[in-house]
Each structure stands twice: as structure tokens, then as C-alpha cells.
Design a protein around this motif. Sequence first.
Motif, PDB file in Angstrom:
ATOM      1  N   PHE A  10       7.001 -13.742  29.548  1.00 40.32           N
ATOM      2  CA  PHE A  10       5.755 -12.958  29.495  1.00 40.32           C
ATOM      3  C   PHE A  10       5.918 -11.777  28.533  1.00 40.32           C
ATOM      4  O   PHE A  10       5.026 -11.466  27.757  1.00 40.32           O
ATOM      5  CB  PHE A  10       5.369 -12.417  30.881  1.00 40.32           C
ATOM      6  CG  PHE A  10       5.107 -13.490  31.906  1.00 40.32           C
ATOM      7  CD1 PHE A  10       4.664 -14.751  31.527  1.00 40.32           C
ATOM      8  CD2 PHE A  10       5.299 -13.228  33.258  1.00 40.32           C
ATOM      9  CE1 PHE A  10       4.425 -15.748  32.483  1.00 40.32           C
ATOM     10  CE2 PHE A  10       5.059 -14.215  34.210  1.00 40.32           C
ATOM     11  CZ  PHE A  10       4.629 -15.468  33.831  1.00 40.32           C
ATOM     12  N   ARG A  11       7.073 -11.125  28.611  1.00 33.93           N
ATOM     13  CA  ARG A  11       7.343 -10.003  27.709  1.00 33.93           C
ATOM     14  C   ARG A  11       7.246 -10.480  26.256  1.00 33.93           C
ATOM     15  O   ARG A  11       6.642  -9.824  25.411  1.00 33.93           O
ATOM     16  CB  ARG A  11       8.745  -9.439  27.958  1.00 33.93           C
ATOM     17  CG  ARG A  11       9.058  -8.209  27.111  1.00 33.93           C
ATOM     18  CD  ARG A  11      10.538  -7.869  27.084  1.00 33.93           C
ATOM     19  NE  ARG A  11      11.327  -8.845  26.335  1.00 33.93           N
ATOM     20  CZ  ARG A  11      11.367  -8.935  25.013  1.00 33.93           C
ATOM     21  NH1 ARG A  11      10.654  -8.123  24.259  1.00 33.93           N
ATOM     22  NH2 ARG A  11      12.089  -9.862  24.420  1.00 33.93           N
ATOM     23  N   ARG A  12       7.829 -11.625  25.992  1.00 32.82           N
ATOM     24  CA  ARG A  12       7.798 -12.143  24.610  1.00 32.82           C
ATOM     25  C   ARG A  12       6.391 -12.508  24.174  1.00 32.82           C
ATOM     26  O   ARG A  12       6.038 -12.371  23.006  1.00 32.82           O
ATOM     27  CB  ARG A  12       8.727 -13.362  24.482  1.00 32.82           C
ATOM     28  CG  ARG A  12      10.180 -12.962  24.627  1.00 32.82           C
ATOM     29  CD  ARG A  12      11.118 -14.142  24.472  1.00 32.82           C
ATOM     30  NE  ARG A  12      12.479 -13.757  24.822  1.00 32.82           N
ATOM     31  CZ  ARG A  12      13.542 -14.549  24.719  1.00 32.82           C
ATOM     32  NH1 ARG A  12      13.400 -15.785  24.257  1.00 32.82           N
ATOM     33  NH2 ARG A  12      14.744 -14.120  25.053  1.00 32.82           N
ATOM     34  N   ILE A  13       5.599 -12.972  25.112  1.00 33.19           N
ATOM     35  CA  ILE A  13       4.203 -13.289  24.781  1.00 33.19           C
ATOM     36  C   ILE A  13       3.478 -12.017  24.335  1.00 33.19           C
ATOM     37  O   ILE A  13       2.790 -12.002  23.311  1.00 33.19           O
ATOM     38  CB  ILE A  13       3.481 -13.946  25.989  1.00 33.19           C
ATOM     39  CG1 ILE A  13       4.017 -15.367  26.189  1.00 33.19           C
ATOM     40  CG2 ILE A  13       1.960 -13.941  25.808  1.00 33.19           C
ATOM     41  CD1 ILE A  13       3.551 -16.050  27.468  1.00 33.19           C
ATOM     42  N   ILE A  14       3.681 -10.943  25.083  1.00 29.59           N
ATOM     43  CA  ILE A  14       3.047  -9.673  24.702  1.00 29.59           C
ATOM     44  C   ILE A  14       3.584  -9.234  23.339  1.00 29.59           C
ATOM     45  O   ILE A  14       2.828  -8.849  22.445  1.00 29.59           O
ATOM     46  CB  ILE A  14       3.329  -8.575  25.759  1.00 29.59           C
ATOM     47  CG1 ILE A  14       2.774  -8.993  27.123  1.00 29.59           C
ATOM     48  CG2 ILE A  14       2.719  -7.228  25.323  1.00 29.59           C
ATOM     49  CD1 ILE A  14       3.171  -8.068  28.270  1.00 29.59           C
ATOM     50  N   ASP A  15       4.889  -9.356  23.183  1.00 33.08           N
ATOM     51  CA  ASP A  15       5.545  -8.957  21.943  1.00 33.08           C
ATOM     52  C   ASP A  15       5.005  -9.729  20.738  1.00 33.08           C
ATOM     53  O   ASP A  15       4.743  -9.167  19.685  1.00 33.08           O
ATOM     54  CB  ASP A  15       7.048  -9.239  22.087  1.00 33.08           C
ATOM     55  CG  ASP A  15       7.900  -8.123  21.554  1.00 33.08           C
ATOM     56  OD1 ASP A  15       7.706  -6.985  22.012  1.00 33.08           O
ATOM     57  OD2 ASP A  15       8.739  -8.391  20.674  1.00 33.08           O
ATOM     58  N   ASP A  16       4.851 -11.019  20.915  1.00 35.99           N
ATOM     59  CA  ASP A  16       4.447 -11.879  19.794  1.00 35.99           C
ATOM     60  C   ASP A  16       2.963 -11.803  19.480  1.00 35.99           C
ATOM     61  O   ASP A  16       2.545 -12.213  18.401  1.00 35.99           O
ATOM     62  CB  ASP A  16       4.792 -13.346  20.114  1.00 35.99           C
ATOM     63  CG  ASP A  16       6.302 -13.577  20.180  1.00 35.99           C
ATOM     64  OD1 ASP A  16       7.055 -12.708  19.685  1.00 35.99           O
ATOM     65  OD2 ASP A  16       6.720 -14.619  20.724  1.00 35.99           O
ATOM     66  N   THR A  17       2.164 -11.346  20.423  1.00 39.17           N
ATOM     67  CA  THR A  17       0.717 -11.421  20.192  1.00 39.17           C
ATOM     68  C   THR A  17       0.001 -10.069  20.167  1.00 39.17           C
ATOM     69  O   THR A  17      -1.038  -9.948  19.521  1.00 39.17           O
ATOM     70  CB  THR A  17       0.024 -12.237  21.310  1.00 39.17           C
ATOM     71  OG1 THR A  17       0.227 -11.565  22.566  1.00 39.17           O
ATOM     72  CG2 THR A  17       0.579 -13.650  21.401  1.00 39.17           C
ATOM     73  N   SER A  18       0.525  -9.095  20.889  1.00 37.16           N
ATOM     74  CA  SER A  18      -0.323  -7.942  21.189  1.00 37.16           C
ATOM     75  C   SER A  18       0.141  -6.591  20.662  1.00 37.16           C
ATOM     76  O   SER A  18      -0.510  -5.581  20.939  1.00 37.16           O
ATOM     77  CB  SER A  18      -0.503  -7.841  22.714  1.00 37.16           C
ATOM     78  OG  SER A  18      -1.038  -9.041  23.214  1.00 37.16           O
ATOM     79  N   LEU A  19       1.252  -6.572  19.898  1.00 35.70           N
ATOM     80  CA  LEU A  19       1.711  -5.271  19.406  1.00 35.70           C
ATOM     81  C   LEU A  19       0.878  -4.813  18.215  1.00 35.70           C
ATOM     82  O   LEU A  19       0.422  -5.620  17.412  1.00 35.70           O
ATOM     83  CB  LEU A  19       3.191  -5.335  18.996  1.00 35.70           C
ATOM     84  CG  LEU A  19       4.219  -5.622  20.093  1.00 35.70           C
ATOM     85  CD1 LEU A  19       5.628  -5.395  19.558  1.00 35.70           C
ATOM     86  CD2 LEU A  19       3.985  -4.784  21.338  1.00 35.70           C
ATOM     87  N   ASN A  20       0.712  -3.504  18.134  1.00 33.39           N
ATOM     88  CA  ASN A  20       0.034  -2.868  17.003  1.00 33.39           C
ATOM     89  C   ASN A  20      -1.389  -3.354  16.746  1.00 33.39           C
ATOM     90  O   ASN A  20      -1.860  -3.362  15.621  1.00 33.39           O
ATOM     91  CB  ASN A  20       0.879  -3.034  15.723  1.00 33.39           C
ATOM     92  CG  ASN A  20       2.281  -2.502  15.933  1.00 33.39           C
ATOM     93  OD1 ASN A  20       2.478  -1.375  16.386  1.00 33.39           O
ATOM     94  ND2 ASN A  20       3.281  -3.334  15.655  1.00 33.39           N
ATOM     95  N   ARG A  21      -2.037  -3.796  17.779  1.00 40.16           N
ATOM     96  CA  ARG A  21      -3.458  -4.141  17.672  1.00 40.16           C
ATOM     97  C   ARG A  21      -4.224  -3.025  18.375  1.00 40.16           C
ATOM     98  O   ARG A  21      -3.845  -2.624  19.476  1.00 40.16           O
ATOM     99  CB  ARG A  21      -3.778  -5.434  18.434  1.00 40.16           C
ATOM    100  CG  ARG A  21      -3.342  -6.707  17.757  1.00 40.16           C
ATOM    101  CD  ARG A  21      -3.708  -7.858  18.683  1.00 40.16           C
ATOM    102  NE  ARG A  21      -3.206  -9.131  18.196  1.00 40.16           N
ATOM    103  CZ  ARG A  21      -3.953  -9.991  17.483  1.00 40.16           C
ATOM    104  NH1 ARG A  21      -5.208  -9.718  17.196  1.00 40.16           N
ATOM    105  NH2 ARG A  21      -3.432 -11.130  17.080  1.00 40.16           N
ATOM    106  N   THR A  22      -5.280  -2.577  17.768  1.00 38.41           N
ATOM    107  CA  THR A  22      -6.057  -1.520  18.413  1.00 38.41           C
ATOM    108  C   THR A  22      -6.776  -2.065  19.649  1.00 38.41           C
ATOM    109  O   THR A  22      -7.416  -3.109  19.590  1.00 38.41           O
ATOM    110  CB  THR A  22      -7.084  -0.937  17.427  1.00 38.41           C
ATOM    111  OG1 THR A  22      -6.365  -0.432  16.303  1.00 38.41           O
ATOM    112  CG2 THR A  22      -7.887   0.197  18.068  1.00 38.41           C
TER     113      THR A  22
END
Length: 261
Positions: A10-22
Motif C-alpha cells: 500500500f505504501r508503494r502504491i501511494i509512493d508510485d501514484t500520489s506524490l507531488n500531486r496537488t
Amino acid sequence: MPELPDVEIFRRIIDDTSLNRTIERCRVLDAGILESVSKTKIQSELKGNAFEETARYGKYALARLKKGEWMTLHFGMTGFVTFVQAEDGMPKHVRLLIDFDGENHLAYDCTRKLGKIGWTKDIDTFVKKKKLGVDALDVTYDAFQKMLAENRSGVKSFLMKQNTLCGIGNVYSDEVCFQARIHPQKETNGLDKKESRKLYESMKSVLETAIERRADPEKMPEKFLISHRKEDADCPGCNGKVHRIKISGRSAYYCPACQKS
DNA sequence: CGTGGCTCCTGGCGGC
DNA sequence: TGCCGCCAGGAGCCAC
């Protein structure tokens, strides 16, 4: 689902998809899953902000915001996160939904509402507050052995006790015991050197293997017990049968022939 | 300190 | 088809 390997995915999913998006908006669809943060607070903190970094500690995933602090995610028995795009269907029990631009969302789904989303200023504070032990993937052999000697519980209960060693739950504790060929109720302070070492190595390899296979039970090695968690199922290690017993209220599966007491 | 029971929730399954 | 009890990969609380 969610024990250490699942949470790492789950952490990797957030990492791969959701970082640095407003983040345009955070929708709290069920305030019952909030812990240590109000609906208004989480909504105002997330709005216009962005996730910059993720972490995992035991069975918790954490995401740090650009402006400030960390959002903490716990998954109970049925929680998960998924990145949802415009054309995808929304999962069925979304409790919190983070909207990015262009109809992209990070959804937190939790059927049984036993999971919790919270807030903390840093990881150390969080770990202390939750009284979590050392993460199962970070513990050294020396420290592990010391814990075994100081405990007077059975091996399975020991592995599951989050304030000593954290990240392992019901399913993976059975798997670790099985791979180490140790009976789940054997007392931790009765293990000899060889058994302690084997338990430690099995714990590490089970968790690492599970992460490599994306915590997907169907992709686990054939020699794993995980897909044989059923009374009288064939043991993947011998020609015996898997047994089910109760250990502190939970179902424990093991092979009496492979794991002698 | 250790275990066992109850609780928070919802949903799927098997039995009648 | 409906109803019922049991079960489910978490964890806090309390009694013994």
C-alpha cells in the motif's frame, strides 16, 4: 489482508501514484474511521497541499505532506488504498477520498471500519504514542533473541504482539512458524540457539518473499502454508494434514507432523 | 506478565 | 429465498 507485507505494498502504491500531486480536496465519507484528527482539520490540512514522502512502520503506512505533518493509515482487517482514475470504477466501501486534478483519486477503502486514519507530527511521536515495538524487518538477531528470552508466551503470540515486534499478524505468524518448523505454542524462552536463529531467518525471508510477490496469496511459493489455511488441508511440507487450533481467540493453522511441540 | 473474553464493524458462507 | 450462526489477515480494554 493488512499485515506488514500488505501495508508495504500500500505504501508503494501511494509512493508510485500520489506524490507531488496537488490535492484539490479531501472527502471524508465516514468520519468514524478518523482517529486523533477531526474531519475539518484533515480537510483543511490536505487542501492545496501535496504528499512528498511515504513510510511504513509495522502495520501502519504514513504519508508526509509538503506543508507539515504526517497522515497515518491503519487498515484493520479489511482496509486498502487504491489509486483511482476517471475511467476506473470506485471500490465499494470508500471511507476517505483524496481528489487530485484531472479526476485522479487516492481512495481509502475499509469494509469493516476497523481501520483508522490519523495525524502525527513525526514518526517517533507516533511510535511512542502507539507503544509499537521494533519493526519486524528492522530487528537485529541480537535484539530478537533477547526478546525471545524475556518473553514467556508461545511463539505465535510473541510474533503477533505489536508492542514488542511489530508488523506481523495472524496469517504471517502462522507462516513464519511453519517455515521455521516450530510449533506455534512452543514457549519462546524454551527455544534453543538453532531454533531461535531459524525463527529469525524464517521471519525475514517470509516477509521479504511476501513483499516480492506483492503480498498476493496466489503468488506465494508452493511451500508456503498460506493457501492451505483450512482444517484438514494438505500440508505443503509433508503428506500430513493442516490443523486448526485457537490461540488467543484467533485461528491458528499448523502441521502437527512438521511442527512438533 | 500472561491469556481469555468481549467489543468495535460489515459481509460472505454453509446449514436448515 | 430467508434466517441464523459462524467466521474473517486488527487491536484496545478489562478481569483473572
